[in-house]
Design a protein around this motif. Structure first.
Motif, PDB file in Angstrom:
ATOM      1  N   PHE A  41      -6.237   4.443  -4.240  1.00  0.00           N
ATOM      2  CA  PHE A  41      -5.258   4.104  -3.216  1.00  0.00           C
ATOM      3  C   PHE A  41      -3.872   4.523  -3.669  1.00  0.00           C
ATOM      4  O   PHE A  41      -3.555   4.495  -4.860  1.00  0.00           O
ATOM      5  CB  PHE A  41      -5.264   2.590  -2.943  1.00  0.00           C
ATOM      6  N   SER A  48       2.090  -0.446   2.925  1.00  0.00           N
ATOM      7  CA  SER A  48       0.749  -0.931   2.612  1.00  0.00           C
ATOM      8  C   SER A  48       0.013   0.143   1.822  1.00  0.00           C
ATOM      9  O   SER A  48       0.336   1.331   1.923  1.00  0.00           O
ATOM     10  CB  SER A  48      -0.020  -1.221   3.905  1.00  0.00           C
ATOM     11  N   PRO A  49      -0.991  -0.264   1.063  1.00  0.00           N
ATOM     12  CA  PRO A  49      -1.819   0.747   0.396  1.00  0.00           C
ATOM     13  C   PRO A  49      -2.528   1.643   1.412  1.00  0.00           C
ATOM     14  O   PRO A  49      -2.809   1.226   2.538  1.00  0.00           O
ATOM     15  CB  PRO A  49      -2.829  -0.100  -0.389  1.00  0.00           C
ATOM     16  N   ARG A  51      -5.850   4.423   1.471  1.00  0.00           N
ATOM     17  CA  ARG A  51      -6.949   4.979   0.707  1.00  0.00           C
ATOM     18  C   ARG A  51      -6.893   6.512   0.719  1.00  0.00           C
ATOM     19  O   ARG A  51      -6.724   7.124   1.769  1.00  0.00           O
ATOM     20  CB  ARG A  51      -8.310   4.511   1.242  1.00  0.00           C
ATOM     21  N   ASP A  60     -10.256  11.040   2.054  1.00  0.00           N
ATOM     22  CA  ASP A  60     -10.118  10.483   3.397  1.00  0.00           C
ATOM     23  C   ASP A  60      -9.456  11.499   4.325  1.00  0.00           C
ATOM     24  O   ASP A  60      -8.757  12.417   3.871  1.00  0.00           O
ATOM     25  CB  ASP A  60      -9.310   9.191   3.370  1.00  0.00           C
ATOM     26  N   MET A  94     -10.050   1.207  -7.487  1.00  0.00           N
ATOM     27  CA  MET A  94     -10.685  -0.028  -7.019  1.00  0.00           C
ATOM     28  C   MET A  94     -12.179   0.180  -6.979  1.00  0.00           C
ATOM     29  O   MET A  94     -12.637   1.248  -6.563  1.00  0.00           O
ATOM     30  CB  MET A  94     -10.166  -0.389  -5.625  1.00  0.00           C
ATOM     31  N   HIS A  96     -15.853  -1.427  -5.531  1.00  0.00           N
ATOM     32  CA  HIS A  96     -16.541  -2.425  -4.704  1.00  0.00           C
ATOM     33  C   HIS A  96     -18.047  -2.234  -4.807  1.00  0.00           C
ATOM     34  O   HIS A  96     -18.783  -2.425  -3.845  1.00  0.00           O
ATOM     35  CB  HIS A  96     -16.023  -2.454  -3.269  1.00  0.00           C
ATOM     36  N   HIS A 101     -14.610  -7.540  -5.844  1.00  0.00           N
ATOM     37  CA  HIS A 101     -14.010  -6.225  -5.890  1.00  0.00           C
ATOM     38  C   HIS A 101     -12.752  -6.322  -6.746  1.00  0.00           C
ATOM     39  O   HIS A 101     -12.015  -7.317  -6.671  1.00  0.00           O
ATOM     40  CB  HIS A 101     -13.654  -5.759  -4.483  1.00  0.00           C
TER      41      HIS A 101
ATOM     42  N   VAL B  37      -6.903  -9.046   1.344  1.00  0.00           N
ATOM     43  CA  VAL B  37      -6.455  -8.634   0.018  1.00  0.00           C
ATOM     44  C   VAL B  37      -5.005  -9.090  -0.124  1.00  0.00           C
ATOM     45  O   VAL B  37      -4.232  -8.968   0.834  1.00  0.00           O
ATOM     46  CB  VAL B  37      -6.545  -7.101  -0.149  1.00  0.00           C
ATOM     47  N   TYR B  95      -2.955  -8.871   3.134  1.00  0.00           N
ATOM     48  CA  TYR B  95      -3.337  -7.737   3.960  1.00  0.00           C
ATOM     49  C   TYR B  95      -4.714  -7.957   4.571  1.00  0.00           C
ATOM     50  O   TYR B  95      -5.643  -8.423   3.885  1.00  0.00           O
ATOM     51  CB  TYR B  95      -3.395  -6.448   3.136  1.00  0.00           C
ATOM     52  N   GLY B 100     -14.250  -0.878   3.047  1.00  0.00           N
ATOM     53  CA  GLY B 100     -13.879  -0.858   1.637  1.00  0.00           C
ATOM     54  C   GLY B 100     -12.483  -0.346   1.392  1.00  0.00           C
ATOM     55  O   GLY B 100     -12.251   0.441   0.473  1.00  0.00           O
ATOM     56  N   GLY B 101     -11.542  -0.810   2.223  1.00  0.00           N
ATOM     57  CA  GLY B 101     -10.169  -0.355   2.076  1.00  0.00           C
ATOM     58  C   GLY B 101      -9.832   0.834   2.952  1.00  0.00           C
ATOM     59  O   GLY B 101      -8.799   1.460   2.763  1.00  0.00           O
ATOM     60  N   ARG B 102     -10.705   1.108   3.901  1.00  0.00           N
ATOM     61  CA  ARG B 102     -10.524   2.268   4.770  1.00  0.00           C
ATOM     62  C   ARG B 102      -9.246   2.172   5.590  1.00  0.00           C
ATOM     63  O   ARG B 102      -8.578   3.175   5.835  1.00  0.00           O
ATOM     64  CB  ARG B 102     -11.728   2.369   5.692  1.00  0.00           C
ATOM     65  N   TRP B 104      -5.705  -0.594   6.452  1.00  0.00           N
ATOM     66  CA  TRP B 104      -4.945  -1.772   6.041  1.00  0.00           C
ATOM     67  C   TRP B 104      -3.929  -2.124   7.115  1.00  0.00           C
ATOM     68  O   TRP B 104      -3.371  -1.233   7.759  1.00  0.00           O
ATOM     69  CB  TRP B 104      -4.189  -1.489   4.738  1.00  0.00           C
ATOM     70  N   GLY B 105      -3.671  -3.423   7.263  1.00  0.00           N
ATOM     71  CA  GLY B 105      -2.569  -3.843   8.099  1.00  0.00           C
ATOM     72  C   GLY B 105      -1.257  -3.725   7.345  1.00  0.00           C
ATOM     73  O   GLY B 105      -1.219  -3.285   6.185  1.00  0.00           O
TER      74      GLY B 105
END
Lengths: 112, 114
Positions: A41, A48-49, A51, A60, A94, A96, A101, B37, B95, B100-102, B104-105
């Motif tokens: 990330f 925000s993070p 990916r 991605d 990260m 999972h 996680h 998260v 958040y 799997g983190g695809r 995020w807000g």
């Protein structure tokens, strides 16, 4: 819990030069389905993070191809082939594959 | 376009409660794992809790077990986090996260302080 150790924690880079971040896991990240659920990330200041990479090496949608992920077993890397100004950010690995996680500590990429 | 919009954060005293909500749109919410998260100010990321599509699995980290409850409303495409018995160390941006983190807000800030 799976511990992810990133190195370095701070990475000054010259524009146009490559950068590499390591992420080492305390145990195997291979899930029962054979996949390795290791992601990377990017978090820019105040955002925000986002990916960049999933399942070790899959980029991605919309992620520039200068970003690449690799590795196996317990050792993984994120590489930036030629750093641009917009790449200044904190990068996290990260996993999972296991609950909970967990994230690495983060690596701050700074432009020299 | 995928959108995750959190709400409900704020300032609360230790021992108090807050309920966070996340409004989801632009994707098949009913088929997605959803998570919370958190990130304390100036620190790293911590995966707090998640829920599978039908709500039958909802693991949480040990530090919030018995205090936080994750839930989802498929009819309203929303994810919730009921936070009780809040502690100073729960202070963080929370958040809402898809799969799997695809996705995020933007996060909602929770401050626990007297």
């Amino acid at each position: 819990d799976v511990v992810l150790v990133q190195s370095p924690l701070s990475l000054p880079v010259t524009l146009g030069q490559p950068a590499s971040i390591s992420c080492r896991a305390s145990q195997s990240l291979t899930y029962s389905d054979g996949n390795i659920y290791l992601s990377w990330f990017q978090q820019r200041p105040g955002q925000s993070p986002r990916r960049l990479i999933y399942k070790v090496y899959n980029r991605d949608s919309g992620v520039p191809d200068r970003f690449s992920g690799g590795g196996s077993g317990t050792d993984f890397t994120l590489q930036i082939s030629r750093v641009e100004a917009e790449d200044a950010a904190v990068y996290y690995c990260m996993q999972h594959s296991h609950w909970p996680h967990t994230f690495g500590q983060g690596t701050k990429v700074e432009i020299k | 376009e995928v959108q995750l919009v959190e709400s409900g954060g704020g300032l609360v005293q230790p021992g108090g409660s807050l309920r966070l909500s996340c409004a989801a749109s632009g994707f098949a919410f009913s088929n997605s794992w959803m998570s919370w998260v958190r990130q304390p100010p100036g620190k790293g990321l911590e995966w707090v809790a998640m829920m599978n599509p039908d709500g039958s699995e909802k693991p949480q980290i040990d530090s919030v077990k018995g205090r936080f409850t994750i839930s989802r409303d498929t009819a309203r495409n929303s994810l919730n986090l009921q936070m009780d018995s809040l502690r100073v160390e729960d202070t963080a941006v929370y958040y809402c996260v898809r799969d799997g983190g695809r996705s995020w807000g933007q996060g909602t800030l929770v401050i626990v302080s007297s």
